[in-house]
Design a protein around this motif. Structure first.
Motif, PDB file in Angstrom:
ATOM      1  N   MET A 101       0.495   8.282   6.842  1.00 51.10           N
ATOM      2  CA  MET A 101      -1.076   8.147   7.579  1.00 51.10           C
ATOM      3  C   MET A 101      -1.262   7.007   6.993  1.00 51.10           C
ATOM      4  O   MET A 101      -2.408   6.137   8.128  1.00 51.10           O
ATOM      5  N   ARG A 102      -1.555   6.498   5.906  1.00 47.96           N
ATOM      6  CA  ARG A 102      -0.998   4.905   5.695  1.00 47.96           C
ATOM      7  C   ARG A 102      -0.576   3.954   6.458  1.00 47.96           C
ATOM      8  O   ARG A 102      -1.496   2.797   6.577  1.00 47.96           O
ATOM      9  N   GLY A 103       0.625   4.535   6.523  1.00 49.51           N
ATOM     10  CA  GLY A 103       1.288   3.488   8.040  1.00 49.51           C
ATOM     11  C   GLY A 103       0.593   3.472   8.684  1.00 49.51           C
ATOM     12  O   GLY A 103       1.072   2.669  10.187  1.00 49.51           O
ATOM     13  N   ASP A 104       0.498   4.375   9.253  1.00 52.35           N
ATOM     14  CA  ASP A 104      -0.622   4.398  11.302  1.00 52.35           C
ATOM     15  C   ASP A 104      -1.600   3.573  11.184  1.00 52.35           C
ATOM     16  O   ASP A 104      -2.773   3.456  11.871  1.00 52.35           O
ATOM     17  N   TYR A 105      -2.769   4.026   9.967  1.00 55.99           N
ATOM     18  CA  TYR A 105      -4.023   3.548  10.004  1.00 55.99           C
ATOM     19  C   TYR A 105      -5.022   2.636   9.045  1.00 55.99           C
ATOM     20  O   TYR A 105      -5.507   2.339   8.363  1.00 55.99           O
ATOM     21  N   SER A 106      -3.520   2.068   7.833  1.00 53.71           N
ATOM     22  CA  SER A 106      -4.481   1.057   6.981  1.00 53.71           C
ATOM     23  C   SER A 106      -2.767  -0.095   6.684  1.00 53.71           C
ATOM     24  O   SER A 106      -2.340  -0.201   6.920  1.00 53.71           O
ATOM     25  N   MET A 107      -4.211  -1.400   6.345  1.00 52.48           N
ATOM     26  CA  MET A 107      -3.501  -2.694   6.104  1.00 52.48           C
ATOM     27  C   MET A 107      -3.841  -2.890   4.684  1.00 52.48           C
ATOM     28  O   MET A 107      -4.087  -3.923   4.572  1.00 52.48           O
ATOM     29  N   SER A 108      -4.266  -2.033   3.818  1.00 47.69           N
ATOM     30  CA  SER A 108      -5.032  -2.480   2.792  1.00 47.69           C
ATOM     31  C   SER A 108      -4.229  -1.358   1.439  1.00 47.69           C
ATOM     32  O   SER A 108      -3.786  -0.210   2.472  1.00 47.69           O
ATOM     33  N   VAL A 109      -4.297  -1.569   0.791  1.00 48.36           N
ATOM     34  CA  VAL A 109      -4.376  -0.567  -1.451  1.00 48.36           C
ATOM     35  C   VAL A 109      -6.057   0.321  -1.193  1.00 48.36           C
ATOM     36  O   VAL A 109      -5.729   0.721  -1.704  1.00 48.36           O
ATOM     37  N   GLN A 110      -6.941  -0.572  -1.462  1.00 44.81           N
ATOM     38  CA  GLN A 110      -8.078   0.083  -1.634  1.00 44.81           C
ATOM     39  C   GLN A 110      -8.614   0.662  -0.640  1.00 44.81           C
ATOM     40  O   GLN A 110      -9.276   1.566  -0.634  1.00 44.81           O
ATOM     41  N   TRP A 111      -8.613  -0.036   0.485  1.00 45.71           N
ATOM     42  CA  TRP A 111      -8.921   0.719   1.990  1.00 45.71           C
ATOM     43  C   TRP A 111      -7.955   1.219   2.520  1.00 45.71           C
ATOM     44  O   TRP A 111      -7.114   1.312   4.110  1.00 45.71           O
ATOM     45  N   ASN A 112      -7.324   2.971   1.566  1.00 49.32           N
ATOM     46  CA  ASN A 112      -5.241   3.228   2.140  1.00 49.32           C
ATOM     47  C   ASN A 112      -5.711   4.326   2.798  1.00 49.32           C
ATOM     48  O   ASN A 112      -4.915   5.482   2.809  1.00 49.32           O
TER      49      ASN A 112
END
Length: 154
Positions: A101-112
């Motif tokens: 999920m984070r690999g597909d939808y996140s570019m951040s540590v905070q907004w993960n």
């Protein structure tokens, strides 16, 4: 069967990813046993993030987690803590594997996108923190025999 906590964070809520997050867990075969929306308070965030409350970046984390309400979920399944944690991916979205999920939808540590429990002990503590008695449900999942082999169903 284990139970674990997922928090769908404000970034996912703002981006309209709530249904996608829940869909991916359900498609994996995890059972949704509890679900509610709530606005996090300073007190609950300081308890939940006690391990980083003294870090200089904690005020930023707290502000991000209070940006909108969050959705807390209880998921149940074989090795649920491990499975959910792996589906979430690495904390830093830029480093998380594609397909998570984070690999597909996140570019951040905070907004993960989501928080997941990292151990059975943590899951138990976190579920108790966010769900009152009677808010986590037990019910027969009618297609369980198509998710697990007969000897895995407990």
């Amino acid at each position: 069967m284990e139970k674990t906590l997922v928090i769908i964070k404000p970034g996912a809520i703002q981006r309209g990813l709530v249904g996608e997050v829940i869909r991916r867990f359900e498609q994996k075969g995890l059972q949704l046993c509890g679900l509610k929306m709530l606005q996090l308070t300073d007190e609950i965030l300081e308890e939940h993030y006690a391990h980083i409350v003294d870090k200089p970046f904690f005020p930023r984390v707290k502000a991000a987690m209070k940006a909108t309400p969050v959705i807390v979920c209880c998921l149940k399944g074989m090795d649920a803590v491990h499975v959910v944690h792996r589906l979430a991916g690495a904390t830093n979205g830029r480093e998380a594997a594609m397909g998570t999920m984070r690999g597909d939808y996140s570019m951040s540590v905070q907004w993960n996108i989501i928080h997941t429990s990292d151990s059975i002990k943590t899951a138990d503590l976190e579920l108790a923190r966010f769900f009152k008695e009677g808010e986590i449900f037990e019910y027969k999942q009618s297609y369980l025999e198509y998710i697990y082999s007969e000897d895995e169903i407990i």
